[in-house]
Design a protein around this motif. Sequence first.
Motif, PDB file in Angstrom:
ATOM      1  N   ILE A  41      -6.079 -16.247  12.814  1.00  0.00           N
ATOM      2  CA  ILE A  41      -5.698 -15.748  11.496  1.00  0.00           C
ATOM      3  C   ILE A  41      -4.651 -14.669  11.728  1.00  0.00           C
ATOM      4  CG2 ILE A  41      -7.693 -14.172  11.459  1.00  0.00           C
ATOM      5  CD1 ILE A  41      -6.183 -15.655   8.289  1.00  0.00           C
ATOM      6  N   GLN A  42      -3.582 -14.701  10.942  1.00  0.00           N
ATOM      7  CA  GLN A  42      -2.544 -13.676  11.002  1.00  0.00           C
ATOM      8  C   GLN A  42      -2.584 -12.881   9.716  1.00  0.00           C
ATOM      9  OE1 GLN A  42       1.095 -15.846  11.699  1.00  0.00           O
ATOM     10  NE2 GLN A  42       0.802 -15.757  13.910  1.00  0.00           N
ATOM     11  N   PHE A  43      -2.315 -11.588   9.821  1.00  0.00           N
ATOM     12  CA  PHE A  43      -2.256 -10.756   8.623  1.00  0.00           C
ATOM     13  C   PHE A  43      -1.107  -9.760   8.714  1.00  0.00           C
ATOM     14  CE2 PHE A  43      -5.521  -9.454  11.545  1.00  0.00           C
ATOM     15  CZ  PHE A  43      -5.377  -8.078  11.695  1.00  0.00           C
ATOM     16  N   PHE A  44       0.050 -10.294   9.086  1.00  0.00           N
ATOM     17  CA  PHE A  44       1.287  -9.521   9.047  1.00  0.00           C
ATOM     18  C   PHE A  44       1.747  -9.457   7.598  1.00  0.00           C
ATOM     19  CE2 PHE A  44       1.295 -11.598  13.262  1.00  0.00           C
ATOM     20  CZ  PHE A  44       1.330 -10.466  14.056  1.00  0.00           C
ATOM     21  N   ALA A  45       2.614  -8.503   7.273  1.00  0.00           N
ATOM     22  CA  ALA A  45       3.107  -8.371   5.893  1.00  0.00           C
ATOM     23  C   ALA A  45       3.752  -9.666   5.409  1.00  0.00           C
ATOM     24  CB  ALA A  45       4.088  -7.212   5.800  1.00  0.00           C
ATOM     25  N   GLU A  46       4.458 -10.349   6.307  1.00  0.00           N
ATOM     26  CA  GLU A  46       5.161 -11.572   5.911  1.00  0.00           C
ATOM     27  C   GLU A  46       4.282 -12.820   5.982  1.00  0.00           C
ATOM     28  OE1 GLU A  46       5.743 -10.996  10.317  1.00  0.00           O
ATOM     29  OE2 GLU A  46       5.892  -9.683   8.600  1.00  0.00           O
ATOM     30  N   SER A  47       3.020 -12.691   6.377  1.00  0.00           N
ATOM     31  CA  SER A  47       2.175 -13.872   6.554  1.00  0.00           C
ATOM     32  C   SER A  47       1.534 -14.372   5.267  1.00  0.00           C
ATOM     33  CB  SER A  47       1.075 -13.586   7.590  1.00  0.00           C
ATOM     34  OG  SER A  47       0.171 -12.624   7.075  1.00  0.00           O
ATOM     35  N   GLY A  48       1.719 -13.643   4.188  1.00  0.00           N
ATOM     36  CA  GLY A  48       1.170 -14.103   2.918  1.00  0.00           C
ATOM     37  C   GLY A  48      -0.221 -13.575   2.612  1.00  0.00           C
ATOM     38  N   ASN A  49      -0.790 -12.780   3.493  1.00  0.00           N
ATOM     39  CA  ASN A  49      -2.106 -12.206   3.212  1.00  0.00           C
ATOM     40  C   ASN A  49      -2.168 -10.735   3.624  1.00  0.00           C
ATOM     41  OD1 ASN A  49      -2.094 -12.695   5.907  1.00  0.00           O
ATOM     42  ND2 ASN A  49      -3.814 -14.103   5.911  1.00  0.00           N
ATOM     43  N   PRO A  50      -1.240  -9.904   3.116  1.00  0.00           N
ATOM     44  CA  PRO A  50      -1.262  -8.487   3.475  1.00  0.00           C
ATOM     45  C   PRO A  50      -2.495  -7.746   2.955  1.00  0.00           C
ATOM     46  CG  PRO A  50       0.343  -8.871   1.742  1.00  0.00           C
ATOM     47  CD  PRO A  50      -0.147 -10.222   2.211  1.00  0.00           C
ATOM     48  N   GLU A  51      -3.202  -8.331   1.973  1.00  0.00           N
ATOM     49  CA  GLU A  51      -4.421  -7.688   1.470  1.00  0.00           C
ATOM     50  C   GLU A  51      -5.492  -7.575   2.552  1.00  0.00           C
ATOM     51  OE1 GLU A  51      -4.777 -12.078   0.330  1.00  0.00           O
ATOM     52  OE2 GLU A  51      -3.193 -10.588   0.354  1.00  0.00           O
ATOM     53  N   ALA A  52      -5.311  -8.284   3.661  1.00  0.00           N
ATOM     54  CA  ALA A  52      -6.252  -8.191   4.777  1.00  0.00           C
ATOM     55  C   ALA A  52      -6.174  -6.835   5.467  1.00  0.00           C
ATOM     56  CB  ALA A  52      -5.968  -9.297   5.798  1.00  0.00           C
ATOM     57  N   ARG A  53      -5.190  -6.031   5.088  1.00  0.00           N
ATOM     58  CA  ARG A  53      -5.019  -4.723   5.728  1.00  0.00           C
ATOM     59  C   ARG A  53      -5.480  -3.567   4.849  1.00  0.00           C
ATOM     60  NH1 ARG A  53       0.686  -6.419   6.250  1.00  0.00           N
ATOM     61  NH2 ARG A  53       1.073  -4.391   5.348  1.00  0.00           N
ATOM     62  N   LEU A  54      -6.122  -3.859   3.733  1.00  0.00           N
ATOM     63  CA  LEU A  54      -6.583  -2.807   2.831  1.00  0.00           C
ATOM     64  C   LEU A  54      -7.750  -2.035   3.452  1.00  0.00           C
ATOM     65  CD1 LEU A  54      -6.549  -4.799  -0.529  1.00  0.00           C
ATOM     66  CD2 LEU A  54      -4.907  -3.056   0.222  1.00  0.00           C
ATOM     67  N   PRO A  55      -7.816  -0.713   3.216  1.00  0.00           N
ATOM     68  CA  PRO A  55      -8.931   0.057   3.777  1.00  0.00           C
ATOM     69  C   PRO A  55     -10.275  -0.365   3.192  1.00  0.00           C
ATOM     70  CG  PRO A  55      -7.352   1.494   2.627  1.00  0.00           C
ATOM     71  CD  PRO A  55      -6.876   0.095   2.480  1.00  0.00           C
ATOM     72  N   ASN A  56     -11.253  -0.492   4.071  1.00  0.00           N
ATOM     73  CA  ASN A  56     -12.645  -0.752   3.702  1.00  0.00           C
ATOM     74  C   ASN A  56     -12.860  -2.033   2.912  1.00  0.00           C
ATOM     75  OD1 ASN A  56     -13.473   1.654   4.979  1.00  0.00           O
ATOM     76  ND2 ASN A  56     -12.709   2.790   3.214  1.00  0.00           N
ATOM     77  N   VAL A  57     -11.948  -2.976   3.057  1.00  0.00           N
ATOM     78  CA  VAL A  57     -12.088  -4.292   2.439  1.00  0.00           C
ATOM     79  C   VAL A  57     -12.096  -5.318   3.557  1.00  0.00           C
ATOM     80  CG1 VAL A  57     -11.015  -5.997   0.915  1.00  0.00           C
ATOM     81  CG2 VAL A  57     -10.923  -3.565   0.316  1.00  0.00           C
ATOM     82  N   SER A  58     -13.111  -6.136   3.589  1.00  0.00           N
ATOM     83  CA  SER A  58     -13.125  -7.174   4.615  1.00  0.00           C
ATOM     84  C   SER A  58     -12.364  -8.394   4.102  1.00  0.00           C
ATOM     85  CB  SER A  58     -14.552  -7.550   5.008  1.00  0.00           C
ATOM     86  OG  SER A  58     -15.185  -8.272   3.984  1.00  0.00           O
ATOM     87  N   TYR A  59     -11.821  -9.123   5.051  1.00  0.00           N
ATOM     88  CA  TYR A  59     -11.072 -10.333   4.745  1.00  0.00           C
ATOM     89  C   TYR A  59     -11.803 -11.458   5.447  1.00  0.00           C
ATOM     90  CZ  TYR A  59      -6.807 -12.919   3.546  1.00  0.00           C
ATOM     91  OH  TYR A  59      -5.911 -13.799   3.009  1.00  0.00           O
ATOM     92  N   GLY A  60     -12.111 -12.514   4.724  1.00  0.00           N
ATOM     93  CA  GLY A  60     -12.896 -13.575   5.331  1.00  0.00           C
ATOM     94  C   GLY A  60     -12.752 -14.890   4.605  1.00  0.00           C
ATOM     95  N   ARG A  61     -13.446 -15.860   5.107  1.00  0.00           N
ATOM     96  CA  ARG A  61     -13.451 -17.177   4.489  1.00  0.00           C
ATOM     97  C   ARG A  61     -14.234 -17.092   3.178  1.00  0.00           C
ATOM     98  NH1 ARG A  61     -11.722 -21.022   8.375  1.00  0.00           N
ATOM     99  NH2 ARG A  61     -11.461 -20.054  10.420  1.00  0.00           N
ATOM    100  N   SER A  62     -13.785 -17.837   2.174  1.00  0.00           N
ATOM    101  CA  SER A  62     -14.420 -17.750   0.854  1.00  0.00           C
ATOM    102  C   SER A  62     -15.911 -18.065   0.922  1.00  0.00           C
ATOM    103  CB  SER A  62     -13.716 -18.658  -0.148  1.00  0.00           C
ATOM    104  OG  SER A  62     -13.717 -20.002   0.303  1.00  0.00           O
ATOM    105  N   SER A  63     -16.274 -18.971   1.806  1.00  0.00           N
ATOM    106  CA  SER A  63     -17.674 -19.188   2.168  1.00  0.00           C
ATOM    107  C   SER A  63     -17.675 -19.457   3.671  1.00  0.00           C
ATOM    108  CB  SER A  63     -18.294 -20.353   1.381  1.00  0.00           C
ATOM    109  OG  SER A  63     -17.609 -21.558   1.654  1.00  0.00           O
ATOM    110  N   ASP A  64     -18.779 -19.243   4.318  1.00  0.00           N
ATOM    111  CA  ASP A  64     -18.831 -19.335   5.780  1.00  0.00           C
ATOM    112  C   ASP A  64     -18.259 -20.646   6.294  1.00  0.00           C
ATOM    113  OD1 ASP A  64     -20.004 -16.826   6.007  1.00  0.00           O
ATOM    114  OD2 ASP A  64     -22.035 -17.627   5.936  1.00  0.00           O
TER     115      ASP A  64
END
Length: 190
Positions: free
Chosen positions: A144-167
């Motif tokens: 999984i990539q979470f660079f600004a240009e990767s389309g998912n920069p929200e993965a870098r928000l403080p105290n927010v986990s980023y994960g699969r919608s379901s396991d």
Amino acid sequence: MNKVNNYVSPSVFIYIFSLFTGCTMTSDFENGSSPIVINEFMTRNTPENSQKIVDEYGEYDDWIELYNPGDDPVLLKGLYLSDKSASLRKFAFFDTVLPSRGYIRIWTDGQPGQGKYHADFKLSATNGDQILLSNGNGHIVDQIQFFAESGNPEARLPNVSYGRSSDGNSTWCSQKKATPLSVNEGCFSQ
């Protein structure tokens, strides 16, 4: 007087268990496939985190959760985690078994001296980063990539986990609630 060691390796236990139950254990990752997936992670775990997700030293470290969506237990030895494609073996998994539908969390704090669940690298929320799960032959089996240009920069928000919608699902999102070592509860809707 000799001290008796009562420790039994998890892989030995699973092997004996499989002999009696007919269950199998997967551990051959050489062909580039793996039933194990990166399932959830947090890159800015801070003391302001209302869930108080801390390691055994009371530190608010970033973490990665892996999940086994398969029906069989999996020996993790032979898998590696990294944040750099040029150096895939930054964290080598130890001789442990991940049960069917089980989880394991690795702290990405750059402090491997704190124990076997601590990786020798940190994830960069500031610049973005990537998480790579690979085998001993250098095949990337999940990422999984979470660079600004990767389309998912929200993965870098403080105290927010980023994960699969379901396991184990293929859709990634910011989670309603961080759920390390338990079932993902779904996407946060803004």
